[in-house]
Motif scaffolding. Sequence first.
Motif, PDB file in Angstrom:
ATOM      1  N   LYS A  73       0.809  -1.202   0.000  1.00 20.68           N
ATOM      2  CA  LYS A  73       0.000   0.000   0.000  1.00 20.68           C
ATOM      3  C   LYS A  73       0.852   1.267   0.000  1.00 20.68           C
ATOM      4  O   LYS A  73       1.708   1.450   0.849  1.00 20.68           O
ATOM      5  N   VAL A  74       0.579   2.100  -0.991  1.00 24.78           N
ATOM      6  CA  VAL A  74       1.262   3.388  -1.030  1.00 24.78           C
ATOM      7  C   VAL A  74       0.399   4.360  -0.246  1.00 24.78           C
ATOM      8  O   VAL A  74      -0.773   4.546  -0.551  1.00 24.78           O
ATOM      9  N   PRO A  76      -0.780   7.855   0.456  1.00 23.30           N
ATOM     10  CA  PRO A  76      -0.654   9.165  -0.176  1.00 23.30           C
ATOM     11  C   PRO A  76      -0.266  10.239   0.839  1.00 23.30           C
ATOM     12  O   PRO A  76      -0.614  10.147   2.016  1.00 23.30           O
ATOM     13  N   ALA A  77       0.449  11.236   0.337  1.00 24.96           N
ATOM     14  CA  ALA A  77       0.859  12.340   1.220  1.00 24.96           C
ATOM     15  C   ALA A  77      -0.064  13.545   1.043  1.00 24.96           C
ATOM     16  O   ALA A  77      -0.021  14.481   1.818  1.00 24.96           O
ATOM     17  N   TYR A  78      -0.912  13.504  -0.007  1.00 21.66           N
ATOM     18  CA  TYR A  78      -1.830  14.610  -0.321  1.00 21.66           C
ATOM     19  C   TYR A  78      -1.068  15.915  -0.512  1.00 21.66           C
ATOM     20  O   TYR A  78      -1.323  16.908   0.163  1.00 21.66           O
ATOM     21  N   GLU A  82       0.761  15.013  -6.839  1.00 18.10           N
ATOM     22  CA  GLU A  82       0.416  13.609  -6.622  1.00 18.10           C
ATOM     23  C   GLU A  82      -0.770  13.211  -7.514  1.00 18.10           C
ATOM     24  O   GLU A  82      -1.652  14.025  -7.763  1.00 18.10           O
ATOM     25  N   GLN A  83      -0.756  11.940  -7.935  1.00 20.35           N
ATOM     26  CA  GLN A  83      -1.844  11.490  -8.808  1.00 20.35           C
ATOM     27  C   GLN A  83      -2.941  10.770  -8.017  1.00 20.35           C
ATOM     28  O   GLN A  83      -2.651   9.927  -7.167  1.00 20.35           O
ATOM     29  N   HIS A  84      -4.172  11.143  -8.296  1.00 23.56           N
ATOM     30  CA  HIS A  84      -5.322  10.468  -7.685  1.00 23.56           C
ATOM     31  C   HIS A  84      -6.320  10.135  -8.784  1.00 23.56           C
ATOM     32  O   HIS A  84      -6.445  10.877  -9.751  1.00 23.56           O
ATOM     33  N   THR A  92      -4.295  15.193 -11.338  1.00 25.99           N
ATOM     34  CA  THR A  92      -3.159  15.668 -10.551  1.00 25.99           C
ATOM     35  C   THR A  92      -3.669  16.564  -9.432  1.00 25.99           C
ATOM     36  O   THR A  92      -4.457  17.478  -9.674  1.00 25.99           O
ATOM     37  N   ALA A 121      -2.206  15.679   6.551  1.00 28.55           N
ATOM     38  CA  ALA A 121      -2.608  14.667   5.568  1.00 28.55           C
ATOM     39  C   ALA A 121      -3.944  14.031   5.935  1.00 28.55           C
ATOM     40  O   ALA A 121      -4.748  13.702   5.068  1.00 28.55           O
ATOM     41  N   SER A 125      -7.033  13.858   3.526  1.00 28.09           N
ATOM     42  CA  SER A 125      -7.613  12.579   3.133  1.00 28.09           C
ATOM     43  C   SER A 125      -9.132  12.605   3.304  1.00 28.09           C
ATOM     44  O   SER A 125      -9.888  12.109   2.466  1.00 28.09           O
ATOM     45  N   LYS A 185     -12.838   5.542  -7.377  1.00 26.38           N
ATOM     46  CA  LYS A 185     -11.541   5.571  -8.066  1.00 26.38           C
ATOM     47  C   LYS A 185     -11.527   4.661  -9.289  1.00 26.38           C
ATOM     48  O   LYS A 185     -10.683   4.783 -10.143  1.00 26.38           O
TER      49      LYS A 185
END
Length: 239
Positions: A73-74, A76-78, A82-84, A92, A121, A125, A185
């Motif tokens: 699991k990556v 996210p740093a928000y 960053e790609q979502h 982006t 973060a 999130s 997603k």
Amino acid sequence: MNSRNRTLTIDGIDVQLVRKRVKHLRLVVAPPDGRVRVSVPVFVPDDLVWLFLQGKLDWIRDKQVRFADYVGKVIPAYISGEQHYLFGQPFTLQIIETSGRQSVIKQADTLLMYVRSGNDANTRSKLLDNFYRNELKQQIPGLLELWQLRIGRKVMEWGIKKMKTRWGSCNITRQRIWLNLELAKRPLSALEYVLVHELVHLLERNHNRRFYALMDSYIPNWRQQKQLLNERCVKGEMV
Ligand SMILES: [Zn+2]
């Protein structure tokens, strides 16, 4: 040593069955990827192994989710750049400080996230989750209207939830379906497939031959949809 190995698939989970001269059934969910193996005494018949595994499915899933969390699991740093994903399309993220209302706005292929300075973060999130929830809320009513008509059943209630191990669920008695927030997603076709799967439960409670025949008639390529959904993700068994 009399040993015989083969793989059983039970409710979407592959289990390696190893027959050995052991006294007891022994079930292992092994690191690093949550592979499942069961050692079986030579004298224990297959249908007993099957029953044993049926009773352990929740435990297996729980272990597998933990491995998935631990392994790939990556988190996210928000942060900007960053790609979502939204409905299968990459966006982006761009963080913009504001003293006003915090929100996420979609603009071309960018998600503009307006945040107050110093927010972390965790807050970001939650902001993104709210955005995803709203996006799903815009898509679901139209799909429901269409599919309720086709299937000839109606739900009394529906909702969106964060779920660890399921894409959707259906409470037949209450005629209520839940859909996983994570579906925002994935491509819209995946959302549609899960929604139809849950609606079909209002016609047929069990995953039996009739259920799959109904799925075939409504979404002929549903197996492909299911495979795509579960491909990059250990979580996601559907009930
Ligand atoms: Zn189901």
